[in-house]
Design a protein around this motif. Structure first.
Motif, short mmCIF file in Angstrom:
data_model
loop_
_atom_site.label_atom_id
_atom_site.label_comp_id
_atom_site.label_asym_id
_atom_site.label_seq_id
_atom_site.Cartn_x
_atom_site.Cartn_y
_atom_site.Cartn_z
N SER A 90 -44.85 -72.77 8.61
CA SER A 90 -44.68 -73.29 9.97
C SER A 90 -44.51 -74.81 9.93
O SER A 90 -44.89 -75.47 8.96
N ILE A 91 -43.93 -75.32 11.02
CA ILE A 91 -43.73 -76.75 11.19
C ILE A 91 -44.14 -77.12 12.61
O ILE A 91 -43.80 -76.42 13.55
N SER A 92 -44.87 -78.23 12.72
CA SER A 92 -45.18 -78.75 14.05
C SER A 92 -44.75 -80.21 14.11
O SER A 92 -44.82 -80.93 13.11
N LYS A 93 -44.27 -80.61 15.28
CA LYS A 93 -43.83 -81.99 15.48
C LYS A 93 -44.54 -82.52 16.71
O LYS A 93 -44.48 -81.93 17.78
N SER A 94 -45.23 -83.64 16.54
CA SER A 94 -45.93 -84.26 17.66
C SER A 94 -44.96 -85.14 18.44
O SER A 94 -43.87 -85.46 17.98
N ARG A 95 -45.39 -85.56 19.59
CA ARG A 95 -44.55 -86.46 20.41
C ARG A 95 -44.32 -87.80 19.72
O ARG A 95 -43.31 -88.45 19.94
N SER A 96 -45.27 -88.20 18.90
CA SER A 96 -45.13 -89.48 18.20
C SER A 96 -44.22 -89.40 16.98
O SER A 96 -43.94 -90.41 16.34
N GLY A 97 -43.75 -88.19 16.64
CA GLY A 97 -42.82 -88.04 15.53
C GLY A 97 -43.45 -87.61 14.23
O GLY A 97 -42.75 -87.53 13.21
N ASN A 98 -44.74 -87.35 14.22
CA ASN A 98 -45.39 -86.85 13.01
C ASN A 98 -45.05 -85.38 12.83
O ASN A 98 -45.10 -84.59 13.78
N ILE A 99 -44.71 -85.02 11.60
CA ILE A 99 -44.37 -83.64 11.28
C ILE A 99 -45.42 -83.10 10.31
O ILE A 99 -45.69 -83.72 9.28
N ASN A 100 -45.99 -81.95 10.66
CA ASN A 100 -46.91 -81.26 9.77
C ASN A 100 -46.23 -79.97 9.32
O ASN A 100 -45.84 -79.15 10.13
N VAL A 101 -46.10 -79.84 8.01
CA VAL A 101 -45.49 -78.66 7.41
C VAL A 101 -46.61 -77.85 6.76
O VAL A 101 -47.34 -78.37 5.91
N PHE A 102 -46.73 -76.60 7.16
CA PHE A 102 -47.73 -75.71 6.58
C PHE A 102 -47.02 -74.75 5.65
O PHE A 102 -46.05 -74.10 6.03
N LEU A 103 -47.51 -74.67 4.42
CA LEU A 103 -46.88 -73.86 3.39
C LEU A 103 -47.53 -72.49 3.29
O LEU A 103 -48.63 -72.26 3.82
N LYS A 104 -46.88 -71.58 2.59
CA LYS A 104 -47.36 -70.20 2.44
C LYS A 104 -48.73 -70.14 1.77
O LYS A 104 -49.48 -69.21 1.98
N GLU A 105 -49.05 -71.10 0.95
CA GLU A 105 -50.32 -71.11 0.23
C GLU A 105 -51.41 -71.88 0.99
O GLU A 105 -52.35 -72.39 0.38
N ASN A 106 -51.28 -72.00 2.31
CA ASN A 106 -52.21 -72.72 3.18
C ASN A 106 -52.37 -74.18 2.78
O ASN A 106 -53.44 -74.75 2.87
N GLN A 107 -51.29 -74.76 2.34
CA GLN A 107 -51.25 -76.18 2.02
C GLN A 107 -50.44 -76.88 3.10
O GLN A 107 -49.70 -76.25 3.84
#
Length: 155
Positions: A90-107
């Motif tokens: 999964s990928i999430s993007k905040s309003r401030s432009g930060n991107i968090n990428v969640f990997l299959k191995e919970n990383q």
């Protein structure tokens, strides 16, 4: 009377199978789930999610108007990390432009939208280095938001 019931059942079967095929086609075109509510095709077309949550969909989290940006980010990031056997869940993007990428191995990998290509380049350089082999064992997160540094958190 028997023929009438048979005809009714046949019509009912045809109608239900037509809806079933339509749902199948929609789910075939669905590659992403936006905020676990809407299915998205590869080109950002919206579909209703009829409760069929498949585990192989990539979850995108963010504003609906950013859906195409999230899809572009997914493909850009996936292209950069796939050679290193890392797969996006999964990928999430905040309003401030930060991107968090969640990997299959919970990383997790943290990036900034406006520096995405530069940060992916740094990540690739790091992952191809000899030192990364030792550091990549059991990592919890990688933060690339710093100017000239990479922060790695271990379990």
């Amino acid at each position: 009377m028997k023929i009438k019931n048979t005809v009714i059942l046949l019509i009912l079967y045809l109608v239900l199978s037509a809806f079933s095929k339509n749902d199948e086609n929609i789910m075939k075109n669905c590659h992403f789930l936006l905020n676990k509510e809407s299915c998205l095709s590869q080109n950002g077309e919206f579909f209703k999610n009829k409760g069929a949550v498949k585990s192989n969909f990539v979850n995108l989290f963010g504003n609906e108007e950013d859906s195409l940006i999230l899809i572009d980010n997914f493909y850009e990031i996936q292209k950069g990390i796939l050679p290193h056997s890392l797969v996006i869940k999964s990928i999430s993007k905040s309003r401030s432009g930060n991107i968090n990428v969640f990997l299959k191995e919970n990383q997790q990998i943290r990036l900034q939208h406006h520096k995405l290509k530069e940060q992916l380049s740094h990540l690739n350089l790091f992952l191809t280095s000899k030192k990364s082999k030792k550091l990549m064992n059991n990592f919890q997160s990688i933060d690339l938001r710093y100017k000239d540094k990479i922060a790695i958190k271990h379990f």
